[in-house]
Every structure is written in C-alpha cells, then in structure tokens.
Design an enzyme around this catalytic site. Structure first.
Site, PDB file in Angstrom:
ATOM      1  N   HIS A   1       3.692   6.621  -7.010  1.00 42.23           N
ATOM      2  CA  HIS A   1       2.729   7.968  -7.525  1.00 42.23           C
ATOM      3  C   HIS A   1       4.021   9.005  -7.354  1.00 42.23           C
ATOM      4  O   HIS A   1       4.132   9.896  -8.102  1.00 42.23           O
ATOM      5  CB  HIS A   1       1.879   8.257  -6.068  1.00 42.23           C
ATOM      6  CG  HIS A   1       0.692   9.231  -7.205  1.00 42.23           C
ATOM      7  ND1 HIS A   1      -0.526   8.989  -5.542  1.00 42.23           N
ATOM      8  CD2 HIS A   1       0.919   9.738  -7.791  1.00 42.23           C
ATOM      9  CE1 HIS A   1      -1.337  10.297  -7.388  1.00 42.23           C
ATOM     10  NE2 HIS A   1      -0.858  10.401  -8.253  1.00 42.23           N
TER      11      HIS A   1
ATOM     12  N   HIS B   1       1.125  -1.486  -0.063  1.00 45.90           N
ATOM     13  CA  HIS B   1      -0.398  -0.056   0.196  1.00 45.90           C
ATOM     14  C   HIS B   1       1.005   1.300  -0.188  1.00 45.90           C
ATOM     15  O   HIS B   1       0.227   2.042  -1.313  1.00 45.90           O
ATOM     16  CB  HIS B   1      -1.620  -0.038   1.163  1.00 45.90           C
ATOM     17  CG  HIS B   1      -1.834   1.408   1.960  1.00 45.90           C
ATOM     18  ND1 HIS B   1      -3.218   1.178   0.990  1.00 45.90           N
ATOM     19  CD2 HIS B   1      -1.325   2.409   1.969  1.00 45.90           C
ATOM     20  CE1 HIS B   1      -3.528   2.315   1.079  1.00 45.90           C
ATOM     21  NE2 HIS B   1      -2.835   3.377   1.699  1.00 45.90           N
ATOM     22  N   GLU B   2       1.989   1.654   1.351  1.00 47.98           N
ATOM     23  CA  GLU B   2       2.828   2.165   0.816  1.00 47.98           C
ATOM     24  C   GLU B   2       3.325   2.873  -0.619  1.00 47.98           C
ATOM     25  O   GLU B   2       3.888   3.756  -0.529  1.00 47.98           O
ATOM     26  CB  GLU B   2       3.631   2.700   2.087  1.00 47.98           C
ATOM     27  CG  GLU B   2       2.635   2.555   3.413  1.00 47.98           C
ATOM     28  CD  GLU B   2       1.651   3.066   3.637  1.00 47.98           C
ATOM     29  OE1 GLU B   2       1.909   4.488   3.192  1.00 47.98           O
ATOM     30  OE2 GLU B   2       0.155   3.258   3.856  1.00 47.98           O
TER      31      GLU B   2
ATOM     32  N   HIS C   1       1.942   4.268  -2.972  1.00 49.35           N
ATOM     33  CA  HIS C   1       2.066   5.586  -2.790  1.00 49.35           C
ATOM     34  C   HIS C   1       3.048   6.092  -3.537  1.00 49.35           C
ATOM     35  O   HIS C   1       3.658   7.101  -3.966  1.00 49.35           O
ATOM     36  CB  HIS C   1       1.723   6.092  -0.866  1.00 49.35           C
ATOM     37  CG  HIS C   1       0.259   6.062  -0.878  1.00 49.35           C
ATOM     38  ND1 HIS C   1      -1.126   6.651  -0.469  1.00 49.35           N
ATOM     39  CD2 HIS C   1      -0.550   5.786   0.693  1.00 49.35           C
ATOM     40  CE1 HIS C   1      -1.776   6.986  -0.956  1.00 49.35           C
ATOM     41  NE2 HIS C   1      -1.592   6.219   0.507  1.00 49.35           N
TER      42      HIS C   1
END
Length: 688
Positions: free
Chosen positions: A484, A477-478, A481
């Site tokens: 991105h 999940h991290e 990010h």
C-alpha cells in the site's frame, strides 16, 4: 563543529536515512531547528499578500515542513524498533514541542481564514478529485482541531494535547519496560517437556547471551508463544501467562492504570471542547463507520453469529482437556496448549511439522514472488543504504522497466530496544512535486525467532529462522501494508499510501494473507529447508481445512477487544471510572469464555489504543475482514494471480491512498459494495 546531519539534505543513495551517522544528541536540536524552519514556511503562506488560492495555500501547506516530517519519521520509528533510555527521554522532551507546533498551525486564525476562503468557494474552483479531497481534509483538520474555538478554549486544547502526548508515550515506555524486565530461567530440563527442539535451542541461546545457565524465556512473542503452546508444565505456563497478563498492572512505578484514566478523560474533554459527544464520535466522523452506534451494531451483529460457535468450541476444548489430562477447569494458560493438541488430533497438523517448510528467507522470497506475479514488482537486496541495526535487510524495489518504485526495509527479530508485535511504517512518503514522482521508503518490523547458532564460536547456523504458519501470515499481512505504501501514486504526501480511513487501511494487509492458504502460492516458497521438498499437498489441504479451527473463539476475542476500545472511548462519563479492572471486566461480560484472572488486565498493555493510533478504531480489523473476504472472492473467481483483477486492485486501491472516499474506491475495484457473507462463509459461521 560538524553540522547536524539531520538539518541538511541527506547526501545519500536514494535520499535514504543516514542512520549510522545520526547521533542521539542530534535529535533535539534538529527538531527545534526543523520546527523553526517549518514555522517560517507556514508564516510565508499566512502572510502572502496574494489572495488565497489552492496552490499558494492548500498545496503549499501540504508540502511545508518536509524536513520535520523526515526527522519525525526517523526518530519515532527508532523509538519503536531500536529504542533506549536516551531516546525515550528525548521523546518525552520532543512530543510536547511537536504537539505545540501542530497546535500553532491548527489554531492559527489567519491561516485558517485563508483555508476557509478557499473552502467556501470550492464549488467555483476547477479542482481534481484529489485536490477536492485535500481541501476537505485540510479544512476539517483545522475545524476538528480547534480553529473555530475562542482564544481561551484554544489554550485549553493546547494544554490537553501536551498532556496527552506525554501520557501516551509514558504508557508505551511502561509496557516495553515490563516486557523487558521479566525473565523465566529454567534449570531442570524436565520442565521443558513438550517444547520443540527449536524453542529449546533458542531459550538456551538466549540464556547464554545473557550469561546465564539453563533455558531462558521472556515475554517476547518468539519465546512466549511456543512455551504457551507446547510446554507440558502447567504451573510454568501459568507463571508466564500471569506475567504477560499483568504487564503494567502491579501498582508500582510502571503501572498504567492512572495513565489510562487520565488519557480517556483528556480525550473525552478534548472531544467535548470541539463539540463532540465523545472521543469515539470525534474519531469516527472520519472513518467509514461514521458513528459509535454503527461500530457497536457491527460488532454485536458479529457477536450474535460468533458467540454460539465460540461457546461450542470452548465446551469441546474443555471436554478434550478433561479427557486428556483430567483438567477440571480450563484456564487462560491452558487455551493455546490444548487447542494445539486438539488441532493435531483433528487435522494431524502440527505447527512444528510445518515450520521446516517456512524458512524465513524462503517466505520472504515467496512474498516477493507473489508481488511480482500480481503487480510486476522486483526486489533486489542492496547494501548501499544505511541501516539502524545489523539485522535489518534493505531492498531496492523496481518495476519491469527498471524504474525505482520504493526502498524497502525489513526488520524481523526481537531485541531489547524493540517493542513487541508487528507493524509497517514509512521513512519517507511518496508524492509528486515539480513534475518529479518522489518514491517512498517503506519498512516492516516483526518479532520472529532468530536463527539458532551452534556452540562452535557461534560461527555456524545450526538452524535457520523457521516460521510458524501464524508468523507466515503475519509477514504477508505486514507486507500487504507495505505494498500500500510502495505502490502509492498520489500528488500530495498527506494523501499518499496508507494515509486512508483507519477502517480501510487493513484491507491490503488482510487480503494478502489469503495467498498463504492457496496451493498455487504455497508451491512458490514452502520448501523444506533441508531437503528442498515442496510442501506436501496433504499438508496444504490440512492448512486449508484447519483455517477455520476455533474461528468462533478467535472472532469472539477480536470482538472483545473492539468492544473494550469502544467502552473506553464512546463513554460519556469516563471521569467517573474509578477502577480500570472493573471497567474492563464489565466490557468483556458478553465475550468471556475463560474464568476471570484477578491479577490480569488487558487494558494496561493495550498499546494499540493507548499508544498507537487505534483508539475508537480496533473494530477496523473485523471491518476490513469483510472487505478482504469479499475482495479475495473476486480474485478466486478469476484466479488468484489474475493480472486483470490484480491491476484493478492496484489502480483503484493500492495506488490511490486517501485521494477519494474508500467505499468509492472499493466499488470501482469490485464493481459492487462488499457483502459480509464472504467473511461469514470463510469463517465457517454460516454454510456456503
């Protein structure tokens, strides 16, 4: 006298932050100097004799204060990941200065006149889509922050912002202090019944590190979660749960109740001052959802689908606990324990059996391999850049041509100066200036179980860091990010990377979690840390089968947090709220499954909305799940490592930052608007 390292260009590899050379005493003077320098740059823009243009005003403003932004990112990231009393004290001094500086900009009438002149003639300007977005964003940032207010109201806004900056900091400090203050020392080994050996070893090592005899447990997730999940001793589970649930809710010096009431009232007053009905109306104007009514409708529609499933799951859990241990009333401190037991019974799937296949180093390599296969990224661990703590790992990220894409920091283990949870952040944004594409410096911070050292002088690792499956998905999940941020390719720093609508920012992170459930991806990294055996396919199937286990209850929990957030921030009379606990209980009314616990209060430690940036935005986790389920369905149709779909995702989502409306970007990637059916099917809330 040595010049302050923070107020001169960093003479470091890749212009990285010189952590080891920064002294705490450097920060306050550096901030003051950087603010003065930034004001000089702003004055130069404001007092320019040449008529306002996009380049000499809007673009110049976006690149102004670069050094201040660097210092701020370093300081406030340290305040989250490696803080101490000195840094926290400095934060209390700096926050009002930054608040005042930001107000000096947004309330600068002459500067706003220049921006307004350009904005009013935008239709006649030959602007790119990104430039149009930046102009709209800059105009709104002024008008939404008081530029159109009369002088006396501008001062009122300054006062509110100053108070809010201090109150939100204090809120976070109290939560961290409460987390660090609690210890549960166990001396009788019988009280550890049910706990995995790894959890016992970690507790023993923690006690030794604090010069205590026995086994020590804290409110840090790697300590707290295993105890709540596996410990047979119900009274001790209760003790730990009450400590966690009562953080900053004890009526003492670290209590956050008054802070909350002040924060929500000031946010409401600020919104009113700017012409908005509530804080939520102000915030959501710049989100995909647009209005509190849309958010509440979205959450309540999900609630309608999830609640029957959640109530059925809870009744089954109650029945199971009754049959197993004659538990007459299932309490909050029983939930994780009996859920794990039931999951083991239904799926023969025990997190402890999975952990040997998820050695941290292997999972890191796995997420890197997934990024390589999807986006042609290469990760090389390097020791030529500075770290703020010895546990931090540092990497150079390149493309297949060897071009630098990003620096990447990874910080995985808990410590006293680090807040709980997991997050991605940036030490330097990406931007393009004078034809040079300046690449970003990105970091992820987690709290995973540390490797356990053996007794012989602490020299040999007896067991590496083995992750639970939930921690594996957290890392992915991290890292989503982080991608991105890393793959950002925009001109302007304020539109780069994760600088997107808040209810869009979770798409890259949540979509990457899906690879954790796929056989084709798991085979890349899920190997037994001792034997090297690839995770057996029957375990992979069980992981997939169990993915929707208690999904109704999990969905209800997320909805409850979103509704609580909205109850605080879409409230038209927050100043009439006298009891934080009573207000929270009312907000949770339609989502409550477990019996009420008088000693507990969620709000007083709800850092996402009272310290972080999620006020009026917690719903975005569920909102982004609709996007991520729909997006991953597209990947699955073509193959989870399909380069064409991956390139479309990279080119239309990951690299674009906030340059266009997120729905426009999503449709360009997907070819259509997202459909909620994919999420509901994945969650098992409707039939495929």
């Amino acid at each position: 006298m040595t010049k302050n390292i923070l107020i001169k260009p960093f003479e470091t590899t890749y212009n990285s932050a010189p952590f080891s050379k920064i002294k705490n005493d450097d920060f306050l003077p550096a901030f003051k100097q950087a603010i003065a320098d930034a004001k000089f740059e702003i004055d130069a823009i404001t007092n320019n004799d040449i008529a306002p243009t996009f380049k000499n005003t809007i673009e110049a403003l976006d690149f102004a204060g670069e050094q201040l932004d660097r210092i701020s990112s370093i300081f406030f990231n340290l305040n989250s990941a490696e803080t101490n009393d000195t840094i926290q004290k400095i934060a209390q001094e700096i926050s009002p200065l930054l608040s005042e500086f930001n107000n000096d900009i947004t309330l600068n009438e002459d500067l706003f006149k220049r921006i307004k002149t350009i904005y009013n003639s935008k239709d006649s300007l030959d602007l790119t889509v990104e430039q149009q977005t930046l102009l709209d964003k800059r105009y709104k940032s002024f008008s939404r922050n008081g530029a159109n207010l009369p002088k006396d109201k501008k001062q009122e806004l300054r006062d509110i912002d100053k108070q809010l900056s201090q109150l939100t900091l204090k809120f976070g400090e109290n939560v961290l202090a409460e987390t660090n203050a609690f210890e549960m020392l166990i001396n009788n080994e019988d009280d550890l019944s049910g706990l995995p050996e790894g959890a016992k070893e970690a507790a023993k090592q923690l006690a030794e590190s604090r010069k205590k005899e026995g086994w020590l447990f804290t409110l840090d997730y790697p300590s707290y979660v295993p105890f709540m999940t596996y410990a047979d001793n119900r009274e001790l589970r209760k003790k730990l749960a009450l400590a966690a649930g009562s953080k900053a809710f004890k009526g003492d010096a670290l209590d956050n109740q008054d802070n909350i009431l002040q924060i929500v009232t000031l946010r409401f007053q600020r919104a009113n001052l700017l012409g908005y009905k509530t804080h939520a109306h102000f915030v959501l104007e710049e989100r995909m959802a647009k209005t509190p009514e849309t958010v509440e409708s979205f959450l309540n529609e999900l609630l309608e689908k999830a609640k029957p499933a959640a109530e059925k799951e809870f009744k089954n859990l109650e029945k199971f606990a009754k049959e197993l241990d004659n538990i007459d009333r299932l309490e909050k401190w029983d939930g994780s324990y009996y859920s794990e037991k039931l999951k083991q019974k239904l799926f023969s799937l025990d997190d402890e059996k999975l952990k040997p296949y998820f050695k941290l180093e292997n999972v890191i390599n796995g997420v890197f391999t997934v990024a390589k296969k999807l986006f042609d990224l290469n990760f090389e661990e390097i020791d030529t850049i500075d770290k703020y703590h010895k546990d931090v790992l540092t990497y150079k990220v390149t493309n297949n041509d060897g071009d630098l894409i990003s620096l990447f920091y990874a910080d995985f283990f808990p410590r006293a100066g680090k807040r709980n949870g997991a997050w991605m952040t940036s030490y330097k944004p990406q931007s393009i200036k004078n034809g040079i594409n300046d690449r970003p410096h990105v970091s992820i911070v987690c709290n995973f179980t540390k490797p356990v050292l053996s007794a012989d002088e602490g020299a040999t690792k007896s067991k590496p860091s083995l992750l639970t499956f939930n921690e594996v998905t957290t890392l992915f999940h991290e890292f989503g990010h982080a991608l991105h941020g890393m793959l950002a390719n925009t001109t302007y720093p304020s539109l780069s990377g994760t600088s997107v609508f808040w209810d869009f920012v979770e798409l890259p992170s949540q979509v990457l979690e899906n690879w954790c459930y796929e056989k084709e991806a798991l085979e890349l990294f899920a190997t037994h840390y001792e034997t090297g055996e690839v995770i057996p396919m029957d375990l992979v199937e069980k992981i997939k089968e169990s993915a929707t286990f208690h999904e109704g209850m999990q969905t209800l929990r997320q909805i409850s947090f979103g509704l609580l957030d909205m109850s605080w921030h879409a409230n038209e009379a927050p100043d009439t709220i006298k009891s934080v606990k009573a207000h929270e209980t009312k907000a949770f009314k339609n989502t409550t499954l477990y019996p009420e616990v008088p000693e507990n209060c969620m709000s007083t430690a709800f850092s996402h909305i009272f310290q972080g940036g999620y006020s009026s935005g917690y719903y975005s986790y569920k909102w982004a799940e609709v996007l991520d389920a729909d997006a991953f369905e597209y990947f699955k149709e073509a193959g989870i490592f399909d380069k064409t779909v991956a390139s479309k995702f990279k080119d239309n989502v990951l690299s674009q930052g906030g340059t266009e409306n997120p729905m426009t970007l999503y449709k360009r990637f997907r070819g259509q608007a997202p459909k909620p059916e994919a999420l509901l099917k994945r969650a098992g809330l409707i039939k495929s």
